[in-house]
Design a protein around this motif. Structure first.
Motif, PDB file in Angstrom:
ATOM      1  N   PHE A  46       0.939   4.083  -3.035  1.00  0.00           N
ATOM      2  CA  PHE A  46       0.820   5.454  -2.643  1.00  0.00           C
ATOM      3  C   PHE A  46       2.011   6.500  -3.042  1.00  0.00           C
ATOM      4  O   PHE A  46       1.779   7.682  -3.503  1.00  0.00           O
ATOM      5  N   LEU A 106      -3.996   6.174   0.648  1.00  0.00           N
ATOM      6  CA  LEU A 106      -4.046   5.765  -0.542  1.00  0.00           C
ATOM      7  C   LEU A 106      -5.358   5.495  -1.293  1.00  0.00           C
ATOM      8  O   LEU A 106      -5.691   5.588  -2.361  1.00  0.00           O
ATOM      9  N   GLU A 150       0.728  -1.276   0.010  1.00  0.00           N
ATOM     10  CA  GLU A 150      -0.020   0.052   0.051  1.00  0.00           C
ATOM     11  C   GLU A 150       0.777   1.327   0.145  1.00  0.00           C
ATOM     12  O   GLU A 150       0.718   2.194  -0.653  1.00  0.00           O
TER      13      GLU A 150
END
Length: 245
Positions: free
Chosen positions: A126, A157, A122
């Protein structure tokens, strides 16, 4: 480039940098828009560098998300732009595969839902969003669900996934699927008898990727055996068809 090759055909502008085997080179032209015309037009614009810089596609497996992402990369490459397609969650890859991709004109991230709940992934996605935005690059992402339904631990995100327009892809209707089959066969110059078309629509997944790959296999086997497509020939191919998303 030819549409009936057995694997990816790399060019300086397009690299599928994983060992991804493609039965054919997916193109935007062969994706029958059907109920997804707005999404297809948006992807085409982004691939050309004239559209939205960020697009998010979502929908069930039979809607051809992977086809559109790969086709966007191919369209960008043919326009002289640098592009990469990356299926997230594929075994054997790590978050560092996203490093330095901001130097490219277009990045296509598939299966975003597969990295939900994995902090390292993640964070990597991002950070890639931020770097692409800073450099004025484009990104097309796809997942099974809309951003708000993804089990993401990183709230920032989720907000990035809302930066651009989001399109829900819908399955093709039966008439659309029949048109897709017949148009693809016509482009290849092979006859597809009505009874063969009916057999395919009854026994084979109707997502665009699966149908187009099947036509490519029919073309290849018909040419190799010097015989027109028949139901037994199609049945043989379908037994070996692993399908696609």
């Amino acid at each position: 480039m030819t549409g009936s090759g057995r694997g990816p055909v790399p060019t300086p502008a397009l690299q599928l940098h994983l060992p991804i085997e493609l039965v054919r080179e997916p193109t935007l032209a062969e994706y029958l828009p059907g109920p997804n015309a707005e999404a297809v037009a948006a992807v085409r614009g982004t691939a050309s560098g004239q559209g939205e810089p960020f697009i998010f596609l979502f929908g069930p497996p039979e809607t051809g998300k992977t086809h559109l992402l790969q086709a966007a990369c191919l369209a960008a490459a043919r326009a002289g732009r640098q592009a990469h397609y990356i299926p997230l969650g594929r075994p054997g890859i790590a978050p560092d595969i996203l490093e330095a991709l901001e130097r490219l004109d277009l990045v296509a991230l598939d299966d975003v839902h597969r990295i939900a709940g994995q902090p390292a992934w993640e964070r990597a996605v991002f950070d890639l969003f931020n770097r692409l935005r800073e450099r004025g690059r484009a990104l097309v992402a796809a997942a099974a669900q809309p951003p708000d339904d993804l089990a993401l631990g990183l709230a920032d995100l989720r907000s990035r996934l809302h930066w651009g327009p989001r399109y829900r892809l819908l399955p093709l209707t039966e008439p659309d699927s029949e048109t897709l089959l017949n148009e693809s066969a016509r482009r290849r110059g092979i006859p597809l008898p009505p009874e063969v078309t009916r057999y395919i629509l009854t026994h084979h997944p109707r997502n665009p990727c699966a149908l187009l790959d099947l036509v490519a296999r029919i073309d290849s086997l018909s040419l190799r055996e010097q015989r027109p497509p028949t139901i037994p020939l199609v049945r043989r191919i379908m037994r070996d068809d692993a399908g696609c998303r």
